[in-house]
Design a protein around this motif. Structure first.
Motif, mmCIF file in Angstrom:
data_model
loop_
_atom_site.group_PDB
_atom_site.id
_atom_site.type_symbol
_atom_site.label_atom_id
_atom_site.label_comp_id
_atom_site.label_asym_id
_atom_site.label_seq_id
_atom_site.Cartn_x
_atom_site.Cartn_y
_atom_site.Cartn_z
ATOM 1 N N GLN A 129 0.822 -1.205 0.000
ATOM 2 C CA GLN A 129 0.000 0.000 0.000
ATOM 3 C C GLN A 129 0.857 1.257 0.000
ATOM 4 O OE1 GLN A 129 -3.111 -0.223 3.007
ATOM 5 N NE2 GLN A 129 -2.988 2.017 3.185
ATOM 6 N N VAL A 130 1.887 1.262 0.828
ATOM 7 C CA VAL A 130 2.805 2.411 0.842
ATOM 8 C C VAL A 130 3.463 2.555 -0.529
ATOM 9 C CG1 VAL A 130 4.910 3.381 1.851
ATOM 10 C CG2 VAL A 130 3.228 2.249 3.322
ATOM 11 N N ALA A 131 3.857 1.422 -1.111
ATOM 12 C CA ALA A 131 4.526 1.478 -2.418
ATOM 13 C C ALA A 131 3.592 2.048 -3.482
ATOM 14 C CB ALA A 131 5.001 0.086 -2.825
ATOM 15 N N VAL A 132 2.376 1.608 -3.480
ATOM 16 C CA VAL A 132 1.432 2.117 -4.479
ATOM 17 C C VAL A 132 1.266 3.630 -4.317
ATOM 18 C CG1 VAL A 132 -0.990 2.116 -5.179
ATOM 19 C CG2 VAL A 132 0.219 -0.045 -4.864
ATOM 20 N N GLU A 133 1.131 4.076 -3.078
ATOM 21 C CA GLU A 133 0.978 5.513 -2.850
ATOM 22 C C GLU A 133 2.222 6.298 -3.236
ATOM 23 O OE1 GLU A 133 0.017 5.868 1.266
ATOM 24 O OE2 GLU A 133 -1.885 4.779 1.017
ATOM 25 N N GLU A 134 3.376 5.756 -2.886
ATOM 26 C CA GLU A 134 4.615 6.512 -3.062
ATOM 27 C C GLU A 134 5.194 6.399 -4.460
ATOM 28 O OE1 GLU A 134 6.569 8.454 -0.922
ATOM 29 O OE2 GLU A 134 4.697 8.595 0.209
ATOM 30 N N ILE A 135 5.136 5.197 -5.040
ATOM 31 C CA ILE A 135 5.809 5.012 -6.330
ATOM 32 C C ILE A 135 4.907 4.405 -7.405
ATOM 33 C CG2 ILE A 135 8.123 4.834 -5.300
ATOM 34 C CD1 ILE A 135 7.847 1.738 -5.773
ATOM 35 N N GLY A 136 3.663 4.157 -7.043
ATOM 36 C CA GLY A 136 2.738 3.655 -8.062
ATOM 37 C C GLY A 136 3.034 2.248 -8.543
ATOM 38 N N LYS A 137 3.623 1.430 -7.696
ATOM 39 C CA LYS A 137 3.985 0.055 -8.064
ATOM 40 C C LYS A 137 3.737 -0.881 -6.899
ATOM 41 C CE LYS A 137 7.759 -1.210 -10.569
ATOM 42 N NZ LYS A 137 7.908 -0.987 -12.010
ATOM 43 N N LYS A 138 3.468 -2.144 -7.200
ATOM 44 C CA LYS A 138 3.326 -3.152 -6.147
ATOM 45 C C LYS A 138 4.513 -4.089 -6.178
ATOM 46 C CE LYS A 138 -1.625 -3.711 -5.473
ATOM 47 N NZ LYS A 138 -2.780 -4.469 -5.921
ATOM 48 N N PRO A 139 5.454 -3.921 -5.260
ATOM 49 C CA PRO A 139 6.641 -4.785 -5.300
ATOM 50 C C PRO A 139 6.343 -6.193 -4.805
ATOM 51 C CG PRO A 139 6.753 -3.288 -3.431
ATOM 52 C CD PRO A 139 5.502 -2.932 -4.184
ATOM 53 N N GLU A 140 7.235 -7.116 -5.139
ATOM 54 C CA GLU A 140 7.241 -8.406 -4.458
ATOM 55 C C GLU A 140 7.702 -8.135 -3.031
ATOM 56 O OE1 GLU A 140 6.153 -11.214 -6.154
ATOM 57 O OE2 GLU A 140 5.690 -9.505 -7.448
ATOM 58 N N VAL A 141 7.117 -8.825 -2.080
ATOM 59 C CA VAL A 141 7.473 -8.582 -0.682
ATOM 60 C C VAL A 141 7.830 -9.898 -0.002
ATOM 61 C CG1 VAL A 141 6.723 -7.594 1.515
ATOM 62 C CG2 VAL A 141 5.822 -6.672 -0.638
ATOM 63 N N THR A 142 8.976 -9.924 0.630
ATOM 64 C CA THR A 142 9.344 -11.071 1.457
ATOM 65 C C THR A 142 9.382 -10.601 2.904
ATOM 66 O OG1 THR A 142 10.658 -12.067 -0.298
ATOM 67 C CG2 THR A 142 11.137 -12.775 1.956
ATOM 68 N N VAL A 143 8.656 -11.291 3.756
ATOM 69 C CA VAL A 143 8.596 -10.904 5.166
ATOM 70 C C VAL A 143 9.235 -11.998 6.000
ATOM 71 C CG1 VAL A 143 7.078 -10.263 7.070
ATOM 72 C CG2 VAL A 143 6.408 -9.740 4.707
ATOM 73 N N VAL A 144 10.119 -11.596 6.873
ATOM 74 C CA VAL A 144 10.669 -12.551 7.824
ATOM 75 C C VAL A 144 10.312 -12.084 9.233
ATOM 76 C CG1 VAL A 144 12.739 -13.604 8.779
ATOM 77 C CG2 VAL A 144 12.550 -13.230 6.318
ATOM 78 N N VAL A 145 9.527 -12.880 9.922
ATOM 79 C CA VAL A 145 9.202 -12.589 11.311
ATOM 80 C C VAL A 145 10.057 -13.516 12.167
ATOM 81 C CG1 VAL A 145 7.401 -12.603 13.063
ATOM 82 C CG2 VAL A 145 6.853 -11.913 10.718
ATOM 83 N N SER A 146 10.939 -12.919 12.932
ATOM 84 C CA SER A 146 11.768 -13.740 13.829
ATOM 85 C C SER A 146 11.181 -13.647 15.235
ATOM 86 C CB SER A 146 13.205 -13.211 13.855
ATOM 87 O OG SER A 146 13.724 -13.119 12.562
ATOM 88 N N ARG A 147 11.027 -14.779 15.865
ATOM 89 C CA ARG A 147 10.512 -14.771 17.238
ATOM 90 C C ARG A 147 11.619 -15.215 18.175
ATOM 91 N NH1 ARG A 147 4.950 -14.290 17.460
ATOM 92 N NH2 ARG A 147 3.998 -14.318 15.390
ATOM 93 N N LEU A 148 11.946 -14.347 19.094
ATOM 94 C CA LEU A 148 13.024 -14.673 20.022
ATOM 95 C C LEU A 148 12.429 -15.090 21.360
ATOM 96 C CD1 LEU A 148 15.781 -11.990 19.501
ATOM 97 C CD2 LEU A 148 15.642 -14.299 18.605
ATOM 98 N N SER A 149 13.007 -16.113 21.919
ATOM 99 C CA SER A 149 12.564 -16.520 23.254
ATOM 100 C C SER A 149 13.737 -16.375 24.219
ATOM 101 C CB SER A 149 12.081 -17.967 23.220
ATOM 102 O OG SER A 149 13.057 -18.772 22.597
ATOM 103 N N GLU A 150 13.425 -16.094 25.479
ATOM 104 C CA GLU A 150 14.483 -16.003 26.493
ATOM 105 C C GLU A 150 15.154 -17.367 26.590
ATOM 106 O OE1 GLU A 150 14.782 -13.045 28.092
ATOM 107 O OE2 GLU A 150 13.001 -12.261 27.052
ATOM 108 N N GLU A 151 16.446 -17.327 26.684
ATOM 109 C CA GLU A 151 17.113 -18.621 26.712
ATOM 110 C C GLU A 151 17.459 -19.034 28.131
ATOM 111 O OE1 GLU A 151 20.158 -18.974 23.542
ATOM 112 O OE2 GLU A 151 18.980 -17.392 22.621
#
Lengths: 559, 559
Positions: A537-559
């Motif tokens: 959505q930000v890309a469409v507003e800012e540059i008029g394009k829909k990029p491919e998006v890769t999302v990495v969610v890392s979950r850290l736990s206390e060790e």
């Protein structure tokens, strides 16, 4: 009750396209036919549809699953679209390979590279070259083309005689190798009526009779005799006859001749070693060429299709192996540009123009002839072999369709069979027996991947849309650790508002992470989807394009 | 002492390429010349060099920095390579625009889309259309081309008369608009000697005289009269004369005519509104077309270059707006394929072939004529205007070079000036005055980016090599928190050893993170570089390719 045998034909590549030829013939009870394979070729990739791919070849899964029924592999000639996949696909079949001397020698070089056993490639000389392969009796019949020792195959089966034309032209004077021998082809049909002709269709839309390779000698000699500076000529590396004509014209003009480009040197070497090429003019190595005066030098070089790393392209960029073109030199494209290569070839011609080099190409039709039979030549072949049926091959759909029309006009039963369409040739006319799932394999680096694996589709998407990568780190309570981090590749740095695009995305993502409900944040998939939506959505507003998006969610736990 | 004035010519686009035309003329003291701009066009992107880009236009930074010296902008005709950038680049210059009625109307549509003021576009009718612009007096002279109201410009300056040919052909019967008027052009040179001719070079390599648009009427009428099923024809949307010929042939054959494609409908509408197109056959809307029997219907459609979203491509994929081609229909390409578009056009032709549609194209030279002057026509123009100097434009380097040779053979002083080469035309022969830095701007989505910004280069790299993304999280002691995480896009999932490629990379990275010395791990850049090297090395071993690698090292601190 006796089992009914059938005679089948199945193209796995090359029918409905020009490239990656692979044809199968079978004879026997349905589902238990003994098989032979004719040609295993490649197609070349392009940026539009196959970026990053090295070679394209037929998916032979159908054959692989029936390898126990395959008698042998026959290669009609050594063009890459007929032999290029042999080294890559042979391990899936592991059958004997038959070819004429020159073709077999090229095949062995490929096997050597891949570490396959060389002795499975059999040379069918001396003629008459007949191979018995299960119910098939296969005879190699010399026919002219744009490479030495091209062959048609006469395939005798218990159900009748087939002729597989291979790539051919009706050239009585092909400079190298055997010329068109009408009597020999008439004899084939007189001996045993031809049940079906599987026939080259490449030039069906060329209305004039094809011209002989020999017609080029005079124009090329004349052109080079009148040249002032250095002369450079390019053609297809495997067109040994043309290389000979060019080299002889150079020699006749008092020039030393030098071959540049590994593929071309290899072709000439193999042609000489196998005895198909004799009295080729002496050639000098490139180190020696640098010491010859321009007006006494002729280079024959690879890269007529504008290939980036071939000698032609190298010379268009400047000095190559110590040799450099300049004002007053001449560059001859003794070739045609294959559709799709126009931009690359024109780019090179313009670079030469900037150097002041006179570029001569085949616009006037004087310095190149095709290796394929034109429409009147195809009609001649129909007339000579007068087959009961005709199945066109080696053509796009429009070629096949036109070829069937041409055959039917002569009363021959024609049928279009594109890749995967199995025809039953047992009766009086071809009948579609089955549709086989076919496809393409890509050689990508050192790996074979399926065309439908999605790998190349993703490359195309990144090329068209750019790629945004988002990193988010969450703790055990699904709270963000640090802020979202966005990396962009292939996207403008700043958008409409002049703000860095990555920052604009990060700001929106940070806001989202601070306020997103736990039921989303608990779920990786939902979190990723929400992040992806925000980035787009930000890309469409800012540059008029829909990029491919890769999302990495890392979950850290206390060790 | 009087200040010395000079007359300059500077191409910023279109010289050394076919596309994005933009030419500048100047007169005055060096560095203070008053300027006029002729044309602001675009070039179309391709997957090989500009994936994802929407339009390519000249970088007019040089003009922008001198906007105070610009008197006006002149547009010779409404082809996209002459007017396509006007809406995008005008805000950088904000000068009055002059054009003939049809061209101005197309320009205003572009301005409307962009929200620019419409009243800055001035129509130069009624003729004689003369515009005074500082030291320049600019006259629009009608000349035939493949779009209505193309113009040459006669540019009078204190240093003499210039003629800017625009795109043209010597067509006495162009169907729409004014034909070639030799007397009028002779009068231009008789009135005031022509100091320099800036001349279209597109067809310099076409040896035969050009053919008139009118010669197509008979073949096209004949073709359509003999068609059985539905007839569909495509051509360039702006070739209004051709649309007229096609539509009239349809009407003459008793067919209802329907136009498909927004660009084409717009062109016809504008041509009718501006009065350039009269008595165009009645056209029916597509909803109505679905109710007409096939043998009474003719569609004229956009997409002759195989554009993916145009009507031709849509029809090749199946039903479009309720209309569908089938066996026995005919599809006419009344067009030529622009180099680079061959693959797309052939793909469509083959799709039609699969439907049983008869595809007719310009192979025989009967159904299309070019809009540009051929070599003998250019010679004629040289003879008629007998300029002192000739500067070729609208051509690749090889065209410009050949055109200069042609001019010089007639004793005209020629000079090749490619984009950025400023010529001083004050003397008796063109002299190179200066080299201006030029380039290309890409419209990418809604943003203009520079060709050298690296954005597109990165897209090409991702397309060729694939993209690996690595995430590593480190704590304050530079110890990894969790394991390295690799995401792949556009890369094979498994490598040689059959192991998932990402896992193979992660294993190597984990080992590295466990053993890397602090002096590397302390330093983001060194860590990233080391990670990138490992990822590439695994990729080379496993898949024989070096992917693009993006590394994100996140450092978490206790809060």
């Amino acid at each position: 009750m006796s089992v009914k045998n059938r005679l089948i034909y199945l193209p796995l590549g090359g029918a409905g396209e020009i490239g990656m030829n692979c044809y199968v013939y079978g004879y026997g009870p349905e589902g238990r036919e003994r098989l032979i394979v004719v040609d295993l070729g490649v197609t070349f990739p392009d940026m539009d549809t196959t970026p990053g791919v090295d070679l394209i070849m037929p998916d032979i899964a159908w054959l692989e699953a029936r390898a126990d029924r395959i008698e042998a592999i026959f290669i009609t000639h050594a063009h890459e679209d007929h032999i290029g996949a042999l080294g890559h696909l042979w391990p899936k079949l592991k059958k004997r390979v038959y070819a004429r001397r020159f073709t077999a020698a090229i095949g062995r070089l490929k096997f050597e590279e891949q570490g396959h056993p060389l002795d499975v490639i059999h040379t069918v000389e001396p003629r008459p070259a007949v191979v018995e392969a299960g119910p098939f009796r296969v005879q190699f019949v010399p026919i002219a083309h744009s490479i030495p020792e091209s062959s048609a195959l006469v395939i005798d089966t218990p159900a009748g005689r087939l002729v597989h034309s291979g790539d051919f032209k009706l050239d009585p004077t092909p400079i190298v190798g055997e010329g068109w021998n009408e009597a020999a082809f008439r004899a084939i049909a007189d001996e045993v009526p031809v049940k079906a002709l599987m026939c080259d269709s490449t030039n069906i839309f060329s209305p004039a009779p094809g011209r002989s390779e020999a017609t080029l000698a005079d124009p090329i000699h004349g052109l080079i005799a009148n040249a002032g500076g250095m002369v450079v000529a390019t053609t297809f590396a495997s067109n040994v006859a043309r290389l000979k004509t060019l080299a002889e014209a150079g020699r006749a003009a008092g020039r030393s001749v030098c071959l540049l480009g590994r593929a071309m040197q290899r072709m000439v070497k193999v042609a000489q070693e196998t005895g198909v090429l004799t009295d080729f003019p002496t050639i000098i190595p490139s180190e020696q060429a640098t010491e010859v005066s321009r007006q006494n030098l002729m280079l024959i070089v690879t890269g007529s299709q504008g290939e980036r790393r071939a000698a032609t392209a190298q010379l268009s960029r400047g000095k190559y192996l110590g040799l450099e073109l300049k004002e007053g030199d001449m560059f001859l494209f003794s070739s045609k540009t294959i559709p799709g290569n126009e931009r690359d070839v024109l780019r090179i011609m313009n670079s030469f123009s900037e150097m002041g080099v006179d570029v001569v190409d085949d616009t006037g039709g004087r310095y190149h002839v095709s290796g394929h039979a034109n429409r009147p030549d195809l009609e001649k072949m129909h007339e000579v072999l007068h087959p009961q049926m005709l199945v066109p091959m080696h053509g796009e759909h429009r070629h096949l369709r036109e070829h069937v029309k041409l055959a039917e006009a002569r009363g021959i039963a024609g049928e279009i069979a594109t890749n995967g369409m199995m025809l039953d040739l047992s009766g009086d006319a071809p009948e579609v027996a089955e549709y086989i799932e076919t496809g393409r394999l890509y050689l990508d680096g050192s790996v074979l991947i399926g065309a439908m694996d999605g790998v190349v589709r993703n490359r195309i998407r990144m090329a068209l849309n750019g790629h945004a990568m988002v990193n988010v780190i969450l703790d055990e309570q699904n709270e963000p650790l640090g802020e979202a981090w966005v990396e962009l590749m292939g996207l403008p740095e700043t958008g409409k508002r002049g703000q860095p695009l990555a920052e604009a995305m990060e700001a929106e993502l940070t806001q989202f992470l601070e306020t997103a409900p736990p039921k989303i944040m608990r779920d990786d998939e939902k979190t990723e989807e929400a992040i992806r939506r925000i980035v787009r959505q930000v890309a469409v507003e800012e540059i008029g394009k829909k990029p491919e998006v890769t999302v990495v969610v890392s979950r850290l736990s206390e060790e």
